[in-house]
Scaffold this active site. Structure first.
Site, PDB file in Angstrom:
ATOM      1  CD  GLU A 492      46.672 -35.910  13.823  1.00 12.98           C
ATOM      2  OE1 GLU A 492      47.416 -36.701  13.613  1.00 12.98           O
ATOM      3  OE2 GLU A 492      46.160 -35.254  12.705  1.00 12.98           O
ATOM      4  CD  GLU A 589      47.210 -31.655  11.194  1.00  9.13           C
ATOM      5  OE1 GLU A 589      47.246 -32.893  10.526  1.00  9.13           O
ATOM      6  OE2 GLU A 589      48.104 -31.678  12.339  1.00  9.13           O
TER       7      GLU A 589
HETATM    8  C1  BMA Z   1      48.500 -35.030  10.577  1.00 13.68           C
HETATM    9  C2  BMA Z   1      49.906 -34.462  10.977  1.00 13.68           C
HETATM   10  C3  BMA Z   1      51.128 -35.186  10.879  1.00 13.68           C
HETATM   11  C4  BMA Z   1      51.182 -35.729   9.786  1.00 13.68           C
HETATM   12  C5  BMA Z   1      50.249 -35.144   8.817  1.00 13.68           C
HETATM   13  C6  BMA Z   1      50.128 -36.054   7.377  1.00 13.68           C
HETATM   14  O1  BMA Z   1      48.137 -36.289  11.375  1.00 13.68           O
HETATM   15  O2  BMA Z   1      49.447 -34.034  12.511  1.00 13.68           O
HETATM   16  O3  BMA Z   1      51.240 -35.784  12.000  1.00 13.68           O
HETATM   17  O4  BMA Z   1      52.348 -35.538   9.166  1.00 13.68           O
HETATM   18  O5  BMA Z   1      48.898 -35.432   9.412  1.00 13.68           O
HETATM   19  O6  BMA Z   1      49.920 -37.404   7.641  1.00 13.68           O
END
Ligand code: BMA
Length: 917
Positions: A492, A589
């Site tokens: 990120e 994610e």
């Molecule tokens: C993303 C991940 C982590 C974090 C998650 C939840 O940004 O890369 O950094 O724990 O979200 O916020």
């Protein structure tokens, strides 16, 4: 030593064999002295003195020696904050034989020092360390003596060191400086090359560890030592294979000789002349695989088998064997396909393994414990086995943790799993349903981040130099693993820069862009491309990939769904509504939080803590507003728990957060899976769904599907279904209900949908409709059913959105069910009419002595999100969190330890949606 003495070989972790003695002239030998075991540990003023295990860390040693209580208990993360502000010294005494000292070279090797240390041998500093992710070795021959040798490792407080480094960096800020207050963490972790989440994260405590987290040893040799063997398969059109073999050799002086490489099972051998230069050098050789020996490829789960081949490496000087090693080689190709997509702007983004596009299904891996010495093989195996049982084929090793231990990647390459065949439907009536055990293998495709996350990083020469060493060593260590299908520079940080998380004024932006390119492109990418041409490299995640490159490596919108991968979090929007999700090329994610079970919290809390608004509950929540966010999302669809019994209100709330998380991630994952074949409004062809996150670092609320300790949350049981190879996905679009058949199979199947309408108030179908089977090609998502909802309800006389719900499954041409059953709610369950509080009775029977049980449930009403919790009895159910539309369901319980039916039924608690209000 007699020249006829038999040769002894030691297999090191990295697959290198050390030749200890040889039968032919001249007599070379290499000796290893293991320095692991019990050391002494003391703090800076000597007020604390104790024995400490190596490998290990200060926190674990203090806990094991009884100086501190369980660091995970209640508020101990804050109470024990002092530990990481102190300096600590590890000391050991060892003897070095005359034979050892007689070698030309003696090295003191540290496989991992956490983190900033000076190393003293017999009162002299032999070296310093500042990077947890590097191996260090120091030449110590001339410092060794007869009798006792004293080795001391003095560790600086990582928190104070990070802050000193930050203060020394006065020219400009390198944000974020400190974590948000809610994380109760330490500042400036980006200034120290250490597990970034050890200073706290939004799911984890602050335990800035210190210690010797990997092994320590002496290595002595006269001619050379083989530091590492790595190999990558290369190919021409997948037919003609060659193996690039790299030997990292540490030679005392220029040594000429021959290298014999062979793959005996493939009848392939090659002997090459070579010269090892003095010092540590990389020597690359190519072994062509005999064209008449066809190789068996390594395939991801569900796409084919896999086998490894033995690679033998031998080095000779004259007739003398000077090195020997053996390792495994797997053959597979990986491409990251970024090419124009018809009907869509941007570029595709998917992985092609052995020429075949693969949809990546899985989740994100974080450190399995705050103290790495507690991550033993059983922990790794349990987590990976759970991932496999949830039908995952991929994991992303996230960049805020650690490069995982060798075993993790070996298990991802190929893990044998003992499988017990049991058919759940039969268990109530038929004990014979418990069949045989067999061994299956499974693999994961690993997306491997480099360890940089959610921050800007400094780019001073010494920092970059340390990163260079880290990257080269890690790539050399890991590149032989076929499971790793891509490298990725950071987590990120492109997004952080692009969308200005840290409020960097526009005038200063160029400086940060330059630092970004220096670190991830000019340094890490360049090194990786030099070291490993066998797999792709992405600079960040999320990224637009080739699109970001075109924009100078930092895209205006790294979340652009037309390019690359995306991370997407939205806690306030209705997570049941697929329209709220980006139709991305690859979802690396996404996720929602939930609380772990009561049995995970109990050992780290007291009675006073057992309410949702206790200090404990807010202390454990590290994500701003997280506890309320969960309730608000839950309240969109469910009545919130309202028991007057405080403990029941608490456990019911834990339950409702798990229901909410499971349902949200299901909705989002099903949306991604059904989007694999489509372009809608210019977006789609989604080829990956990796939810955030698989595992937990401690018992606390988080996005995980497996809680700390290994118990599955409801989400993990849901993942078993939503990642199934064949999956029916139901959703509404406009006024219609659609069912898609999603298939990850290799071949075409003919599938139709069977949709049943149930009334909430009666455990039997009101009516059932079918669609004609249609061909569903392997690796596709096809619409197989479409009907206006109103017509569907009308056909079932008397049904309304509030009184009825739908279940559906897929059937093949022969009428056999393919994939799991699924369901679709036509209203929010809190508005459902006729949902009664069910009276669920449970009968537990032993199926296999002490370990396998049948759990039969009978309900007098439709019951939603039926949740079985075995309390303190470890293990997992065959399925859980399910909808009971008929009055009967039998599941299997696989105990994690020996138990009895009486103990299991005594600890079993059954909760369904209607039980909590
Ligand atoms: C993303 C991940 C982590 C974090 C998650 C939840 O940004 O890369 O950094 O724990 O979200 O916020």
């Amino acid at each position: 030593m007699s020249k006829n003495q038999p040769r002894t070989l030691i297999l090191l972790e990295n697959g290198v064999l050390l030749c200890l003695f040889f039968a032919v002239l001249p007599a070379f030998c290499s000796v290893t002295v293991n320095l692991n075991g019990k050391w002494n540990l003391s703090n800076s003023d000597g007020s604390v003195f104790l024995g400490a295990g190596v490998p290990g860390c200060v926190h674990s040693a203090l806990h094991q020696a009884g100086f501190i209580k369980d660091p995970y208990y209640r508020f101990n993360d804050v109470s024990y904050r002092w530990i990481a502000f102190d300096n600590w010294t590890y000391t050991t005494t060892f003897s070095a034989s005359a034979q050892l000292r007689a070698n030309q070279r003696v090295l003191l090797v540290f496989d991992g020092v956490d983190t900033v240390a000076s190393i003293w041998l017999n009162g002299i500093v032999v070296g310093k360390t500042d990077n947890m992710f590097r191996i260090y070795d120091f030449a110590v021959r001339d410092l060794l003596k007869d009798g006792d040798n004293v080795l001391k490792v003095s560790l600086l407080s990582p928190v104070l060191y990070a802050s000193e480094r930050r203060n020394a960096h006065s020219a400009y800020r390198v944000p974020p400086e400190c974590p948000p207050d809610v994380q109760k963490g330490e500042c400036h972790v980006n200034f120290i090359r250490k597990e970034q989440s050890s200073f706290s994260w939004d799911w984890g405590p602050s335990f800035p560890t210190m210690g010797l987290w990997k092994g320590v040893r002496l290595e002595a040799f006269d001619v050379l030592r083989l530091v590492r063997v790595s190999s990558v398969p290369l190919h021409n059109n997948l037919s003609q294979w060659r193996v690039q073999v790299e030997l990292l050799v540490d030679a005392v002086q220029t040594t000429s000789g021959r290298i014999a490489l062979s793959l005996p099972e493939l009848d392939s051998e090659q002997v090459l002349q070579t010269q090892f230069l003095p010092g540590k050098t990389r020597n690359v050789f190519t072994l062509n695989v005999n064209a008449s020996s066809p190789v068996k490829l390594w395939w991801p789960n569900g796409h084919g088998g896999r086998r490894s081949y033995r690679l033998q490496v031998r080095g000779f000087q004259g007739r003398a064997l000077i090195l020997e090693a053996e390792s495994k080689v797997y053959f597979r190709s990986v491409e990251l396909v970024q090419e124009p997509v018809p009907g869509s702007p941007g570029l595709s983004f998917y992985f092609r393994i052995n020429g075949k596009p693969i949809f990546l299904k899985g989740s994100n891996w974080i450190p399995a414990h705050g103290f790495q010495d507690r991550v033993d093989p059983a922990v790794l195996r349990n987590l990976l086995r759970s991932a496999k049982e949830a039908n995952m084929n991929a994991l992303r090793v996230w960049g805020g943790g650690v490069y995982e231990q060798d075993l993790f990647y070996s298990l991802c390459d190929e893990m044998g799993i003992m499988v017990t065949s049991l058919r759940e439907g039969n268990v109530a009536s038929c004990t014979a349903a418990y069949e045989t055990q067999s061994v299956e293998t499974c693999v994961f495709q690993v997306w491997q981040d480099f360890m940089f996350a959610c921050a800007m990083y400094p780019t001073e020469e010494d920092f970059i130099q340390s990163v260079r060493e880290e990257v080269v060593q890690q790539v050399q260590r890991l590149k032989s693993h076929p499971s790793i299908i891509t490298w990725s520079g950071n987590n990120e940080n492109e997004a952080a820069l692009s969308t200005n998380w840290f409020n960097i004024p526009a005038s200063q932006r160029p400086r940060y862009l330059k630092d970004y390119v220096t670190l991830y492109v000019d340094t890490i990418r360049a090194l990786v491309q030099e070291e490993d041409q066998s797999r792709p490299f992405l600079v960040s995640s999320p990224t637009n990939g080739a699109g970001s490159e075109q924009q100078g490596w930092v895209a205006a919108d790294p979340y652009d769904p037309h390019y690359g991968d995306t991370h997407f979090y939205s806690y306030a929007l209705d997570c049941w509504d697929w329209r709220t999700f980006p139709r991305t090329r690859f979802a690396s994610e996404y996720g929602f939080q939930s609380w772990p079970s009561f049995s995970a919290l109990k050992p780290v809390s007291t009675k006073d803590d057992w309410s949702y608004d206790s200090n404990f509950s807010s202390h454990r929540q590290h994500h701003e507003d997280g506890n309320q966010q969960m309730l608000r999302q839950a309240a969109l669809h469910f009545h919130l728990p309202n028991s007057t019994d405080p403990v029941k209100a608490f456990t019911d709330t834990l339950y409702i957060t798990q229901v909410t998380q499971a349902q949200c991630v299901k909705a989002q994952t099903e949306f991604y899976r059904r989007s694999r074949s489509e372009i809608v409004e210019g977006k789609g062809r989604t080829m990956g769904a990796l939810y955030w996150q698989l595992n937990d670092v401690w018992p606390a609320p988080s996005w995980s599907s497996i809680e700390f300790g290994g118990k599955w949350k409801m989400l993990h049981y849901f993942a078993q279904n939503f990642f199934a190879a064949v999956l029916p996905v139901g959703f509404e679009d406009g006024d219609a209900l659609l069912v898609y058949a999603v298939s990850d199979l290799r071949h075409e199947v003919t599938l139709g949908a069977v949709v049943s309408v149930y009334s909430w108030s009666r455990p039997e179908p009101a009516c059932t409709l079918r669609s004609d089977p249609v061909p569903v090609p392997g690796g596709s998502a096809v619409s197989v059913f479409k009907r206006p909802v109103a017509a569907l309800l009308a056909a079932c006389g008397g049904c309304t959105r509030l009184t009825c719900l739908l279940t559906f499954h897929l059937e093949d041409g022969g009428g056999g069910q393919r994939g799991p059953a699924n369901h679709h709610f036509l209203c929010k369950p809190k508005d459902a009419r006729g949902l009664l509080r069910p009276n669920i009775t449970v009968t537990v029977r032993e199926l296999d002595v002490g370990y396998v049980f049948s759990v039969a449930l009978r309900s007098d009403a439709v019951a939603a999100f039926v949740w079985l919790d075995a309390g303190g009895v470890p293990g997992r159910f065959g399925s859980n969190g399910f909808l009971m539309v008929s009055g009967y369901r039998a599941v299997v319980f696989y105990a994690g330890r020996h138990t009895a039916a009486a103990e299991l039924s005594g600890s079993l608690v059954v909760t369904s949606l209607r039980d909590v209000y």
